[in-house]
Enzyme design. Structure first.
Site, mmCIF file in Angstrom:
data_model
loop_
_atom_site.group_PDB
_atom_site.id
_atom_site.type_symbol
_atom_site.label_atom_id
_atom_site.label_comp_id
_atom_site.label_asym_id
_atom_site.label_seq_id
_atom_site.Cartn_x
_atom_site.Cartn_y
_atom_site.Cartn_z
ATOM 1 N N ASP A 21 4.691 -13.157 -1.396
ATOM 2 C CA ASP A 21 4.590 -11.800 -1.913
ATOM 3 C C ASP A 21 5.424 -11.607 -3.170
ATOM 4 O OD1 ASP A 21 2.857 -10.974 0.011
ATOM 5 O OD2 ASP A 21 4.339 -9.936 1.243
ATOM 6 N N LYS A 48 1.392 -7.692 -3.571
ATOM 7 C CA LYS A 48 0.788 -6.414 -3.951
ATOM 8 C C LYS A 48 1.888 -5.504 -4.471
ATOM 9 C CE LYS A 48 -1.070 -5.900 0.146
ATOM 10 N NZ LYS A 48 -0.949 -7.274 0.677
ATOM 11 N N GLY A 52 8.447 -10.659 1.882
ATOM 12 C CA GLY A 52 9.757 -10.059 1.709
ATOM 13 C C GLY A 52 10.148 -9.265 2.936
ATOM 14 N N GLY A 53 11.443 -9.243 3.238
ATOM 15 C CA GLY A 53 11.918 -8.502 4.401
ATOM 16 C C GLY A 53 11.449 -9.134 5.694
ATOM 17 N N ILE A 102 7.517 -5.249 9.684
ATOM 18 C CA ILE A 102 7.962 -3.901 9.304
ATOM 19 C C ILE A 102 7.374 -3.590 7.933
ATOM 20 C CG2 ILE A 102 9.920 -2.384 8.836
ATOM 21 C CD1 ILE A 102 11.532 -3.931 10.839
ATOM 22 N N MET A 110 9.251 2.215 0.012
ATOM 23 C CA MET A 110 8.200 2.457 -0.982
ATOM 24 C C MET A 110 7.956 3.951 -1.218
ATOM 25 S SD MET A 110 5.589 -0.506 0.447
ATOM 26 C CE MET A 110 5.873 -0.043 2.177
#
Length: 269
Positions: A45, A67, A98-99, A103, A180
């Protein structure tokens, strides 16, 4: 779920859905590190840091499928198809997110595609952005004196076009973490205030968390939109809303040379 073309033969490979954490390569799990060293192909990502990408073995095929808002990127159906195709042609396939992949990472959706295609998989959790950003910003998400609970929500949707039960997030004894949400900062702050949350509620926006470019933008709920539009703010960024933000100054420990704090209101100290 989008239709995916599934080869008739059995998959020769396996997919590992791996959480890359919030950015600092030292926060990778040992299992994630080992998989990056043995991967035949890695689909990654946009939020995966360069330091983590540098750990991938030199022989692996790297495919960027991230994205990002306002930028051309692979669709979810294209990513799903790539995962299936690569699993049928390669041995060790790593889907690097990521992360934490479960989640707000669409990890569940991608695994549903693999189940349908009868592709073997494993999940390797990662430190989610909320945990990484709060820890490196000196803001505990829960605290006996300030917050007895915490909620995670995503703010990237068209919030003006859908119902959000802001009342459920208005409890002053709970911390709210918004992923976000920068583009919808005004809607988020107004929704919470209208639901009864105090305009003076402390807030923080953590930019590029856990990296040498991390910044903390600290203020109040009624000024959240102003913080979100600060010219110095860089993506990715995450919002923390709640009384625990009062601890940011006293518990702040992460001191990189490029680290910078931007405090809009001193009243919360």
């Amino acid at each position: 779920m989008e239709l995916v073309t599934i080869p008739t033969q059995h998959a020769k490979g396996k997919v590992w859905l791996v959480g890359a954490g919030p950015g600092d390569a030292d926060l990778l799990t040992m299992k994630a590190y080992r998989l990056l060293k043995s991967a035949d192909v890695v689909l990654y990502d946009a939020l995966v840091s360069d330091d983590i990408l540098a750990l991938i073995n030199d022989d692996a095929e790297l495919i960027a499928v991230g994205k990002r808002a306002g930028k051309h990127s692979a669709s979810q159906s294209e990513i799903n198809q790539l995962l299936v195709t690569k699993a049928f042609t390669r041995k060790n396939v790593v889907r690097l997110k990521g992360g934490d992949p479960f989640i707000f990472g669409r990890g569940g959706e991608e695994l549903q595609t693999l189940v349908e295609a009868e592709v073997e998989f494993e999940v390797v959790p990662g430190i989610t952005a909320a945990s990484g950003a709060s820890a490196y910003a000196g803001i505990p998400l829960t605290h006996r004196d300030y917050a007895q609970g915490v909620s995670f929500i995503t703010g990237h949707c068209k919030l003006e076009d859908r119902f959000v039960n802001w009342q459920s997030y208005a409890n002053p004894n709970n911390t709210l973490v918004v992923y976000m949400g920068i583009l919808n900062a005004n809607i988020i702050s107004q929704g919470l205030i209208d639901a009864g949350r105090s305009p003076n509620t402390p807030v923080a926006i953590i930019s590029k968390a856990t990296s040498s470019e991390q910044q903390r933008f600290i203020g109040q709920l009624d000024g959240l939109d102003k913080l979100a539009n600060d010219a110095k703010l860089q993506m990715p960024a995450l919002m923390i809303i709640g009384e625990v933000v009062k601890l940011a100054d006293s518990l702040h420990w992460f001191k990189q040379q490029a680290f910078e704090d931007v405090t809009a209101h001193s009243a919360i100290r």
